[in-house]
Design a protein around this motif. Structure first.
Motif, short mmCIF file in Angstrom:
data_model
loop_
_atom_site.label_atom_id
_atom_site.label_comp_id
_atom_site.label_asym_id
_atom_site.label_seq_id
_atom_site.Cartn_x
_atom_site.Cartn_y
_atom_site.Cartn_z
N SER A 152 1.02 -49.36 -46.31
CA SER A 152 1.78 -50.49 -45.76
C SER A 152 3.26 -50.15 -45.70
CB SER A 152 1.55 -51.74 -46.61
OG SER A 152 2.45 -52.77 -46.25
N VAL A 153 3.76 -49.52 -46.76
CA VAL A 153 5.18 -49.15 -46.82
C VAL A 153 5.51 -48.15 -45.71
CG1 VAL A 153 6.91 -47.93 -48.20
CG2 VAL A 153 5.49 -49.70 -49.26
N ARG A 154 4.60 -47.17 -45.49
CA ARG A 154 4.84 -46.19 -44.43
C ARG A 154 4.99 -46.88 -43.08
NH1 ARG A 154 0.11 -43.78 -43.96
NH2 ARG A 154 -0.29 -44.74 -41.93
N LYS A 155 4.12 -47.87 -42.82
CA LYS A 155 4.19 -48.60 -41.55
C LYS A 155 5.49 -49.40 -41.45
CE LYS A 155 -0.79 -48.99 -40.84
NZ LYS A 155 -1.95 -49.90 -40.89
N GLN A 156 5.87 -50.06 -42.55
CA GLN A 156 7.09 -50.86 -42.53
C GLN A 156 8.31 -50.00 -42.20
OE1 GLN A 156 7.65 -53.53 -46.00
NE2 GLN A 156 5.49 -53.16 -46.46
N ILE A 157 8.39 -48.84 -42.83
CA ILE A 157 9.53 -47.95 -42.61
C ILE A 157 9.56 -47.48 -41.15
CG2 ILE A 157 10.52 -45.69 -43.19
CD1 ILE A 157 9.37 -46.15 -46.06
N GLY A 158 8.39 -47.13 -40.63
CA GLY A 158 8.32 -46.60 -39.27
C GLY A 158 8.65 -47.62 -38.19
N MET A 159 8.41 -48.92 -38.49
CA MET A 159 8.66 -49.95 -37.47
C MET A 159 10.07 -50.50 -37.53
SD MET A 159 4.92 -51.28 -36.90
CE MET A 159 5.27 -52.69 -36.08
N ALA A 160 10.84 -50.10 -38.52
CA ALA A 160 12.17 -50.69 -38.73
C ALA A 160 13.22 -50.10 -37.80
CB ALA A 160 12.60 -50.49 -40.19
#
Length: 350
Positions: free
Chosen positions: A311-319
């Motif tokens: 989830s954290v990987r996705k959050q970082i990538g979408m920011a």
């Protein structure tokens, strides 16, 4: 003027951090958080934890398509990084016909409802070609129709000192009755910044107890494959033994098992991670940790992402890169404060 900011599709807080840290050395001008909304629960938790820990109830978890905007407080500034899945070059490019394509209309709805003095809207560069260019034309027309003078520009964040080649279409709108014109900040003042990915990841060294810095586990085969891939190469440009080559037909995406070039900005950080699309260290045979990825997105080390590792990987990538957002918000504040700054002509071309 202290602007109260509302955010739709707020993400983990790249835009929120940039807004609330924007500083033009004039205490009369600034941006404060008012409310935010996102459909992903972990993302909302991360935003609450880092952007508004003293006001967690101001972040609303919910799908914008069923969300009641009547419950929101008045604002005088709006930001919305409307979902880009259907506009991304590596996505299916459904544009207006996709599930996510029409979500920008909720930003238009918020503009008409709250009449903020200004807004910032963000999307991927691929939006320019979606639906043969008709999608962007329609979006810009509706934003203008809501009563705003708009300035769309393709920002290449690596030109602004960000350690990542990330190109994003950002639209600034100022309400028609306000006699202020937004000017795109020039990248020239950032020319001397060392924006290599090596510098971003190694200087200063990431503390041993840093948040979100769990090591990545690689299979033995991936480790062996990476040993044959030089910095800047990927699985298709490297000289791989036959047993380590990928059996892929059709499109050969250049980011598959691509190692960073330590002397250049990183390639674009994304939310994906399967099938060799993690970002890979230039020297060690491994993918980057989430904290290393966050550094490429210019999140400070004390910014803690909540949720599972994936989830954290996705959050970082979408920011949106924090420092990139901050530069644009500071330019906006200078416009309202009447402070001159170096600018360039707005353009949506590469």
């Amino acid at each position: 003027m202290i602007f109260h900011l509302g955010e739709l599709f707020c993400g983990p807080g790249g835009i929120g951090w940039g807004a609330t840290h924007a500083d033009i050395n004039d205490p009369e001008y600034g941006i404060v958080h008012e409310w935010a909304n996102d459909y992903d629960e972990d993302t909302c938790e991360t935003y609450r934890h880092n952007i508004c820990p003293d006001d967690p109830d101001s972040v609303y978890h919910g799908d914008i398509r069923t969300f009641d905007m009547d419950q929101l407080d008045p604002i005088d500034a709006l930001a919305f990084g409307f979902p880009c899945n259907d506009y991304s070059v590596v996505g299916e490019q459904k544009g207006m016909d996709g599930t996510f394509g029409p979500l920008y209309t909720y930003g238009v709805k918020a503009l008409k409802k709250f009449r903020p003095q200004w807004f910032l809207a963000e999307n991927v560069g691929g939006l320019r070609s979606a639906n043969e260019g008709k999608a962007l034309k329609k979006i810009l027309s509706e934003l203008e129709g809501a009563g705003y003078k708009i300035t769309p520009h393709l920002y290449k964040f690596e030109e602004y000192g960000i350690p990542q080649a990330r190109h994003r279409l950002i639209i600034i709108g100022i309400r028609n009755d306000i006699d202020i014109e937004f000017k795109v900040p020039s990248p020239a003042p950032y020319a001397g910044i060392d924006n290599t990915c090596r510098n971003a990841i190694e200087n200063p060294p990431i503390p041993a107890d840093a948040f979100n810095n769990e090591p990545t586990r690689q299979s033995k085969q991936v480790v062996e494959r990476l040993k044959h891939i030089l910095p800047g190469q990927n699985a298709f440009t490297a000289d791989l033994p036959d047993e380590l080559k990928l059996n892929i037909k059709g499109a050969k995406i250049s980011q598959i098992y691509k190692r960073l070039d330590p002397d250049k900005p990183s390639y674009t950080v994304t939310g994906s991670g399967g099938g060799g699309t993690h970002i890979y260290h230039w020297e060690e045979p491994r993918a980057l940790t989430n904290r290393e990825r966050a550094r490429l997105q210019t999140f400070p080390d004390d910014f803690e992402f909540l949720g599972s590792k994936e989830s954290v990987r996705k959050q970082i990538g979408m920011a949106v890169p924090c420092r990139g957002a901050k530069i644009i918000f500071e330019a906006l504040l200078k416009c309202f404060a009447g402070i001159e700054y170096e600018s360039v002509e707005a353009s949506i071309n590469e």
